[in-house]
Scaffold this motif. Structure first.
Motif, PDB file in Angstrom:
ATOM      1  N   PHE A   1     -37.645  21.969 -60.205  1.00 48.00           N
ATOM      2  CA  PHE A   1     -37.860  22.685 -61.336  1.00 48.00           C
ATOM      3  C   PHE A   1     -37.883  24.138 -61.416  1.00 48.00           C
ATOM      4  N   TYR A   2     -37.782  24.605 -62.489  1.00 48.91           N
ATOM      5  CA  TYR A   2     -37.960  26.191 -62.647  1.00 48.91           C
ATOM      6  C   TYR A   2     -39.321  26.468 -63.376  1.00 48.91           C
ATOM      7  N   LEU A   3     -39.980  27.622 -62.764  1.00 50.73           N
ATOM      8  CA  LEU A   3     -41.122  27.789 -63.488  1.00 50.73           C
ATOM      9  C   LEU A   3     -40.930  29.391 -63.924  1.00 50.73           C
ATOM     10  N   PHE A   4     -41.388  29.490 -65.253  1.00 49.77           N
ATOM     11  CA  PHE A   4     -41.227  30.956 -65.713  1.00 49.77           C
ATOM     12  C   PHE A   4     -42.563  31.505 -66.142  1.00 49.77           C
ATOM     13  N   LEU A   5     -42.862  32.640 -65.881  1.00 53.52           N
ATOM     14  CA  LEU A   5     -44.179  33.305 -66.186  1.00 53.52           C
ATOM     15  C   LEU A   5     -43.879  34.612 -66.989  1.00 53.52           C
ATOM     16  N   ARG A   6     -45.005  35.177 -67.747  1.00 54.13           N
ATOM     17  CA  ARG A   6     -44.629  36.299 -68.182  1.00 54.13           C
ATOM     18  C   ARG A   6     -44.586  37.519 -67.310  1.00 54.13           C
ATOM     19  N   GLU A   7     -44.284  38.724 -67.564  1.00 59.20           N
ATOM     20  CA  GLU A   7     -44.085  39.764 -66.730  1.00 59.20           C
ATOM     21  C   GLU A   7     -45.663  40.204 -66.090  1.00 59.20           C
ATOM     22  N   GLU A   8     -46.628  40.046 -66.952  1.00 60.58           N
ATOM     23  CA  GLU A   8     -47.835  40.508 -66.640  1.00 60.58           C
ATOM     24  C   GLU A   8     -48.444  39.623 -65.502  1.00 60.58           C
ATOM     25  N   ASP A   9     -48.145  38.240 -65.509  1.00 63.97           N
ATOM     26  CA  ASP A   9     -48.559  37.158 -64.573  1.00 63.97           C
ATOM     27  C   ASP A   9     -47.791  37.065 -63.575  1.00 63.97           C
ATOM     28  N   PHE A  10     -46.572  37.846 -63.244  1.00 59.82           N
ATOM     29  CA  PHE A  10     -45.669  37.318 -62.062  1.00 59.82           C
ATOM     30  C   PHE A  10     -46.393  37.458 -60.734  1.00 59.82           C
ATOM     31  N   SER A  11     -47.363  38.221 -60.811  1.00 57.27           N
ATOM     32  CA  SER A  11     -48.224  38.539 -59.447  1.00 57.27           C
ATOM     33  C   SER A  11     -48.851  37.083 -58.983  1.00 57.27           C
ATOM     34  N   GLN A  12     -48.781  36.125 -60.016  1.00 55.71           N
ATOM     35  CA  GLN A  12     -49.257  34.878 -59.581  1.00 55.71           C
ATOM     36  C   GLN A  12     -48.302  33.950 -59.067  1.00 55.71           C
ATOM     37  N   ALA A  13     -47.045  34.349 -58.968  1.00 54.69           N
ATOM     38  CA  ALA A  13     -45.987  33.660 -58.408  1.00 54.69           C
ATOM     39  C   ALA A  13     -46.342  33.182 -56.719  1.00 54.69           C
ATOM     40  N   PRO A  14     -46.629  34.047 -55.646  1.00 56.00           N
ATOM     41  CA  PRO A  14     -46.922  33.579 -54.550  1.00 56.00           C
ATOM     42  C   PRO A  14     -48.272  32.478 -54.364  1.00 56.00           C
ATOM     43  N   HIS A  15     -49.185  32.613 -55.072  1.00 54.09           N
ATOM     44  CA  HIS A  15     -50.387  31.857 -55.364  1.00 54.09           C
ATOM     45  C   HIS A  15     -49.825  30.381 -55.761  1.00 54.09           C
ATOM     46  N   ILE A  16     -49.019  30.452 -56.718  1.00 52.42           N
ATOM     47  CA  ILE A  16     -48.325  29.074 -57.290  1.00 52.42           C
ATOM     48  C   ILE A  16     -47.785  28.525 -56.084  1.00 52.42           C
ATOM     49  N   MET A  17     -46.852  29.187 -55.638  1.00 54.46           N
ATOM     50  CA  MET A  17     -46.028  28.736 -54.402  1.00 54.46           C
ATOM     51  C   MET A  17     -46.753  28.051 -53.388  1.00 54.46           C
ATOM     52  N   ARG A  18     -47.771  28.868 -53.034  1.00 56.37           N
ATOM     53  CA  ARG A  18     -48.752  28.638 -51.995  1.00 56.37           C
ATOM     54  C   ARG A  18     -49.312  27.112 -52.315  1.00 56.37           C
ATOM     55  N   ALA A  19     -49.765  27.039 -53.430  1.00 54.33           N
ATOM     56  CA  ALA A  19     -50.435  25.618 -53.996  1.00 54.33           C
ATOM     57  C   ALA A  19     -49.729  24.489 -54.084  1.00 54.33           C
ATOM     58  N   PHE A  20     -48.327  24.721 -54.286  1.00 52.39           N
ATOM     59  CA  PHE A  20     -47.440  23.680 -54.344  1.00 52.39           C
ATOM     60  C   PHE A  20     -47.077  23.197 -52.808  1.00 52.39           C
ATOM     61  N   SER A  21     -46.943  24.327 -52.117  1.00 54.22           N
ATOM     62  CA  SER A  21     -46.441  23.995 -50.707  1.00 54.22           C
ATOM     63  C   SER A  21     -47.667  23.238 -49.949  1.00 54.22           C
ATOM     64  N   GLU A  22     -48.986  23.504 -50.229  1.00 54.24           N
ATOM     65  CA  GLU A  22     -49.984  22.746 -49.606  1.00 54.24           C
ATOM     66  C   GLU A  22     -50.576  21.576 -50.142  1.00 54.24           C
ATOM     67  N   ASN A  23     -49.727  21.114 -51.507  1.00 52.73           N
ATOM     68  CA  ASN A  23     -50.266  19.949 -52.030  1.00 52.73           C
ATOM     69  C   ASN A  23     -49.360  19.060 -52.330  1.00 52.73           C
ATOM     70  N   PHE A  24     -48.020  19.560 -52.403  1.00 51.19           N
ATOM     71  CA  PHE A  24     -46.811  18.634 -52.479  1.00 51.19           C
ATOM     72  C   PHE A  24     -46.628  17.678 -51.418  1.00 51.19           C
ATOM     73  N   PRO A  25     -46.001  16.418 -51.761  1.00 53.55           N
ATOM     74  CA  PRO A  25     -45.986  15.412 -50.729  1.00 53.55           C
ATOM     75  C   PRO A  25     -44.524  15.700 -50.003  1.00 53.55           C
ATOM     76  N   VAL A  26     -44.190  15.355 -48.807  1.00 55.40           N
ATOM     77  CA  VAL A  26     -42.841  15.818 -48.106  1.00 55.40           C
ATOM     78  C   VAL A  26     -41.842  14.847 -48.942  1.00 55.40           C
ATOM     79  N   ARG A  27     -42.264  13.586 -49.323  1.00 53.25           N
ATOM     80  CA  ARG A  27     -41.434  12.704 -50.261  1.00 53.25           C
ATOM     81  C   ARG A  27     -41.944  12.269 -51.282  1.00 53.25           C
ATOM     82  N   TYR A  28     -41.228  11.986 -52.449  1.00 54.56           N
ATOM     83  CA  TYR A  28     -41.437  11.560 -53.640  1.00 54.56           C
ATOM     84  C   TYR A  28     -40.639  10.301 -54.099  1.00 54.56           C
ATOM     85  N   LEU A  29     -40.854   9.301 -54.433  1.00 50.02           N
ATOM     86  CA  LEU A  29     -40.026   8.215 -54.771  1.00 50.02           C
ATOM     87  C   LEU A  29     -38.836   7.979 -53.777  1.00 50.02           C
ATOM     88  N   GLY A  30     -39.090   8.350 -52.568  1.00 51.28           N
ATOM     89  CA  GLY A  30     -38.291   8.182 -51.585  1.00 51.28           C
ATOM     90  C   GLY A  30     -37.518   9.323 -51.279  1.00 51.28           C
TER      91      GLY A  30
END
Length: 361
Positions: free
Chosen positions: A60-89
Motif C-alpha cells: 500500500f501507499y501511505l500519504f502524510l502532510r508536509e509538516e508530518d513527513f519527518s515521521q516517515a522513517p519512524h513509521i517504516m521502522r515500526a512496520f519493518s519491526e512488526n510486519f510478518p515475513v508472510r501474510y496469507l501465504g
C-alpha cells in the motif's frame, strides 16, 4: 503456492489486519491517507498468478502532510519491526530495488529479521509530481491533459483508499475523465487518423500487398477501439491490457465482433466489409452521443474507385468544429502519444512531460 488472491483484496486485508493496528497503536494522532494505487496490473484488476513474481504482494501507499513527513522513517521502522515475513501465504519482505531492472523488487520468502515491505510513503503533491508529472491538479490546461500518460490517468482513477484523512481521493476526482474540449480533440483526432488510411486496406490488397492491407486494417481497428473507450468515458490502458479492457467496455458487442472479424479475415472482400461495418457501428455511437448534430453515415465508393469507405473525415470535421475558440483549435489532429503503442519511453515518463507538452503549445 497459496491460493491466488487478487492484489487489491490481499492488500486491503493486509492493511486492515496488520498495518492499521500498528498505526493506531504507535501513531494514534497522525493524520494520513492510505491506499492501493500505482502502476501495476493489480491496480487495474488484471493481475493473475503470473503477476506474483515481482512487485506484487501485500502492499500500500501511505500519504502524510508536509509538516508530518519527518515521521516517515519512524513509521517504516515500526512496520519493518512488526510486519510478518508472510501474510496469507504471500511474502511481505522484498529485495532491494534492482538498478538493472527499473528498480524492480522481488519477494524473498526465506528472509529472517526486519522486513522490507512494499510500502511507500509520500506527500500527496510529491507523489503526484513523481507519478504524473505535476503536483497541481487545479486549472489544468488542455496541453496538460494531452501530455499525461493515459495509462497513468487510468491507474489513478482506479485507486482505492483504506483511510483518507487527507482527502486524496476527492483530489483525484479532478482526473476522473477528460474535460469536454480535450475529449472532442481526441475524438476528432482518432476519426481523422482513420480517414487518412480508410482507402488503403483495399488499395494495398488490390496491388498484391496483403501485409500492408492487414497492417492498415489493424491500425484502423485500434483507432476504432480507442474511440469506443472515449465514447464510453473510459481511459485506455497501455497495450498489454488494451484488448482486455476493451472487452469489458459497456459497448455493443457487434463492434468487437466486426473488428475481430476484420482482423482475422484472410480475404480482402470480407476484411473490407467487416471493417466498414465496424466504422458504421462506431459512427452510430458518435451520433448517439449528442456531441454534434448527427452526421450522415453511409458506405460509398472512394472517389469512384472500387474501394468502400464511410468518409470518416466528415465525423472528424464535425467534432473539430466544436474546438473553435479553444486553445486546441489550431492543433493538427494527432491525438496523444499515449495512443502510439510503442512510445511509452516518452509518453509514459513523467520526466518527459514538458517535452510532450510542447507538442500542444
Amino acid at each position: 503456492m497459496p491460493e491466488f488472491i487478487k492484489g487489491r483484496e490481499l492488500s486491503a486485508r493486509f492493511y486492515e489486519e496488520i498495518a492499521a493496528p500498528i498505526l493506531r497503536r504507535q501513531f494514534p494522532e497522525l493524520p494520513l491517507s492510505a491506499g492501493f494505487l500505482g502502476y501495476g496490473s493489480d491496480v487495474l484488476g488484471y493481475d493473475d498468478p503470473v503477476s506474483t513474481d515481482h512487485m506484487w504482494g501485500p502492499r500500500f501507499y501511505l500519504f502524510l502532510r508536509e509538516e508530518d513527513f519527518s515521521q516517515a522513517p519512524h513509521i517504516m521502522r515500526a512496520f519493518s519491526e512488526n510486519f510478518p515475513v508472510r501474510y496469507l501465504g504471500y511474502c511481505v519482505h522484498f529485495s532491494e530495488p534492482d538498478p538493472n531492472d527499473n528498480g524492480v523488487r522481488h519477494p524473498e520468502p526465506e528472509h529472517t529479521g526486519p522486513v522490507s515491505p512494499l510500502v511507500f510513503i509520500h506527500t500527496v503533491k510529491g507523489y503526484l509530481q513523481q507519478y504524473l508529472g505535476t503536483g497541481e491538479l487545479k486549472e489544468l490546461s488542455p496541453a496538460d491533459w494531452l501530455s499525461f500518460s493515459e495509462h497513468r490517468l487510468l491507474a489513478l482513477r482506479k485507486a482505492s483508499f483504506f483511510r483518507d484523512d487527507l482527502g486524496f481521493l476527492k483530489e483525484l476526482q479532478q482526473l476522473h475523465f477528460y474535460p469536454e474540449p480535450v475529449l472532442c480533440y481526441l475524438l476528432a483526432s482518432n476519426w481523422s487518423l482513420i480517414a487518412e488510411e480508410q482507402a488503403f486496406v483495399r488499395r494495398c490488397a488490390d496491388v498484391g500487398d496483403e501485409t500492408g492491407s492487414m497492417l492498415a486494417c489493424a491500425r484502423i481497428a485500434e483507432r476504432l477501439m480507442r474511440l469506443v473507450f472515449l465514447y464510453c468515458g473510459e481511459y485506455a490502458p497501455y497495450s498489454k491490457w488494451f484488448g482486455t479492457a476493451f472487452s469489458r467496455l459497456p459497448a455493443d458487442p457487434a463492434i468487437s465482433e466486426a473488428i475481430s472479424g476484420a482482423l482475422s479475415a484472410r480475404e480482402i472482400g470480407e476484411r473490407e466489409e467487416l471493417l466498414v461495418q465496424a466504422q458504421i457501428l462506431v459512427a452510430g455511437v458518435h451520433n448517439a452521443s449528442g456531441l454534434t448534430s448527427p452526421v450522415e453515415v453511409r458506405v460509398q465508393n472512394y472517389f469512384g474507385r472500387n474501394i468502400r469507405v464511410i468518409f470518416a473525415d466528415r465525423i472528424a470535421q464535425a467534432i473539430a468544429s466544436r474546438l473553435q475558440g479553444t486553445p486546441l483549435s489550431h492543433l493538427p489532429l494527432i491525438g496523444t502519444l499515449s495512443g502510439v503503442a510503442n512510445f511509452t519511453a516518452i509518453s509514459d515518463s513523467p520526466k518527459e512531460l514538458s517535452r510532450v507538452k510542447a507538442l500542444y503549445l
